[in-house]
Scaffold this motif. Structure first.
Motif, short mmCIF file in Angstrom:
data_model
loop_
_atom_site.label_atom_id
_atom_site.label_comp_id
_atom_site.label_asym_id
_atom_site.label_seq_id
_atom_site.Cartn_x
_atom_site.Cartn_y
_atom_site.Cartn_z
N THR A 236 0.86 -1.18 0.00
CA THR A 236 0.00 0.00 0.00
C THR A 236 0.90 1.23 0.00
O THR A 236 2.06 1.17 0.42
N ARG A 237 0.34 2.35 -0.47
CA ARG A 237 1.15 3.56 -0.65
C ARG A 237 0.53 4.73 0.12
O ARG A 237 -0.70 4.84 0.21
N TYR A 238 1.41 5.61 0.63
CA TYR A 238 0.97 6.78 1.38
C TYR A 238 1.75 8.01 0.90
O TYR A 238 2.95 7.93 0.61
N SER A 239 1.05 9.15 0.79
CA SER A 239 1.69 10.45 0.53
C SER A 239 1.45 11.33 1.74
O SER A 239 0.29 11.56 2.12
N ASN A 240 2.55 11.78 2.34
CA ASN A 240 2.45 12.67 3.51
C ASN A 240 1.53 12.06 4.58
O ASN A 240 0.74 12.75 5.22
N GLY A 241 1.63 10.74 4.75
CA GLY A 241 0.88 10.06 5.79
C GLY A 241 -0.53 9.65 5.41
O GLY A 241 -1.20 8.95 6.18
N GLU A 242 -1.00 10.08 4.23
CA GLU A 242 -2.35 9.75 3.79
C GLU A 242 -2.29 8.62 2.76
O GLU A 242 -1.55 8.70 1.78
N GLN A 243 -3.09 7.58 2.97
CA GLN A 243 -3.07 6.44 2.06
C GLN A 243 -3.57 6.85 0.68
O GLN A 243 -4.51 7.64 0.55
N THR A 244 -2.92 6.31 -0.35
CA THR A 244 -3.31 6.57 -1.74
C THR A 244 -4.50 5.68 -2.08
O THR A 244 -4.36 4.45 -2.16
N VAL A 245 -5.65 6.32 -2.28
CA VAL A 245 -6.89 5.59 -2.57
C VAL A 245 -7.61 6.29 -3.72
O VAL A 245 -7.25 7.39 -4.12
N GLU A 246 -8.65 5.64 -4.22
CA GLU A 246 -9.51 6.26 -5.23
C GLU A 246 -10.40 7.32 -4.58
O GLU A 246 -10.91 7.12 -3.47
#
Length: 342
Positions: A236-246
């Motif tokens: 799973t991937r996160y940007s600035n602590g937020e998960q990358t989701v649709e």
């Protein structure tokens, strides 16, 4: 009489063998024909088996990665995503679609020359909204087939009201195909396939355990964190602590290969635009099945390929994310990994 019987038996055996050989030959020809017309085989960018259309041309879309553009739409359906710095310490994403065709894609941002080079390497139809001066020159000269939202704002590209420009431009695969037909672009012609591991090879992968990985781009808003989900056998991937989701469904982006490479970056104007060297090769890391291996990357026929001792390294079948980071201060300073679970 015995001689006659012997001749008859020999003839029957000969006919039987010929029929068998012909059947095998016909089956082989049928298999080849079935594969050639795109009705079976594997998708070239994921290695996944398909009984459907695999000859579709790949489409590369410039995706906005500014914090105000997150979460994005369509990333979970991209076969490969390339992440590179644009201006400042904010990255943009080049999402390549071939096996899946999302209904909504975006927000879409403007072109840069090195993203265009990546799209060209996979013979993609390139989709953007705006361009730098260098990118405009390439697009105007037809370096790559392209659809630019500057000329289709409000038609093939739609502005949403829930976000402010330039973080609200979207398109769909239906509109991309419509625009391609209007401009006379081919919609078939899949890219050459990457090398993929067999199921057995994937199960036997060696390397250091890497369950948590951090990639530093400078600004915290663009820094990336990956976590390995053992149950899913994906990252799973996160940007600035937020998960990358649709954006709409909240479906997470799940990845099978994380390919992190370092390349020379050079700021070339007062706007902070860059040149990124995607030709010379360099150091990298490849993460698969919770393991990390140090590799080299090379540019082979304008495609970024992982190699060890000059031999191409196979990908795990599925989705791939490529992080391109500056070679200053160096990949060892910009990438860290942990064998422990959170």
């Amino acid at each position: 009489m015995k001689k006659f019987l012997f001749i008859m038996i020999a003839m029957l055996l000969l006919v039987g063998c010929s029929a068998k050989d012909k059947t095998e030959e016909d089956q082989q020809d049928e298999s080849v024909m079935k594969d050639t017309d795109g009705s079976s085989g594997v998708f070239p960018l994921t290695g996944k088996s398909t009984d459907g259309e695999k000859k579709r041309r790949a489409v590369a879309v410039m995706i906005n990665n500014h914090p105000q553009a997150r979460p994005q739409s369509g990333l979970s359906e991209a076969d490969i995503v390339y992440e590179l710095l644009a201006e400042g310490d904010i990255t943009r994403l080049l999402a390549v679609f071939q096996s899946e065709t999302p209904d909504q894609i975006g927000p879409i941002r403007s072109a840069r020359d090195y993203y265009i080079e990546l799209a060209k390497g996979l013979d993609c139809l390139y989709v953007c909204h705006g361009n730098s001066p260098e990118a405009k020159t390439m697009l105007d000269k037809g370096y790559v087939d392209n659809l630019n939202g500057l000329y289709y704002d409000g038609t093939l590209f739609q502005r949403t009201t829930d976000r402010k420009a330039p973080h609200n431009s979207y398109t769909s695969f239906e509109n991309i195909e419509k625009g391609a037909k209007e401009k006379g672009y081919e919609l078939t012609g899949a890219p050459e396939p990457f090398a993929f591991l067999t199921e057995e090879e994937a199960k036997g992968l060696q390397g250091d355990a890497a369950l948590n990985i951090d990639v530093v781009y400078g600004d915290a808003t663009s820094n990336v964190h990956y976590e390995y989900e053992k149950a899913e056998e994906k990252y799973t991937r996160y940007s600035n602590g937020e998960q990358t989701v649709e954006y709409q469904s909240k479906k997470p982006v799940l990845l099978d290969n994380i390919f992190i490479i370092e390349a020379a970056h050079q700021v070339v104007d007062d706007k902070g635009r860059r040149k990124i060297d995607l030709k010379s090769g360099g150091k990298g890391y490849l993460l698969q099945k919770g393991k990390i291996n140090e590799v080299e990357w090379v540019n082979k026929d304008d495609r970024i390929i992982p190699v060890i001792n000059g031999k191409e390294v196979g990908l795990v079948t599925g989705k791939t994310w490529v992080n391109v980071i500056p070679n200053q201060p160096g990949i060892d300073k910009n990438v860290s990994f942990d064998a422990q679970e959170n």
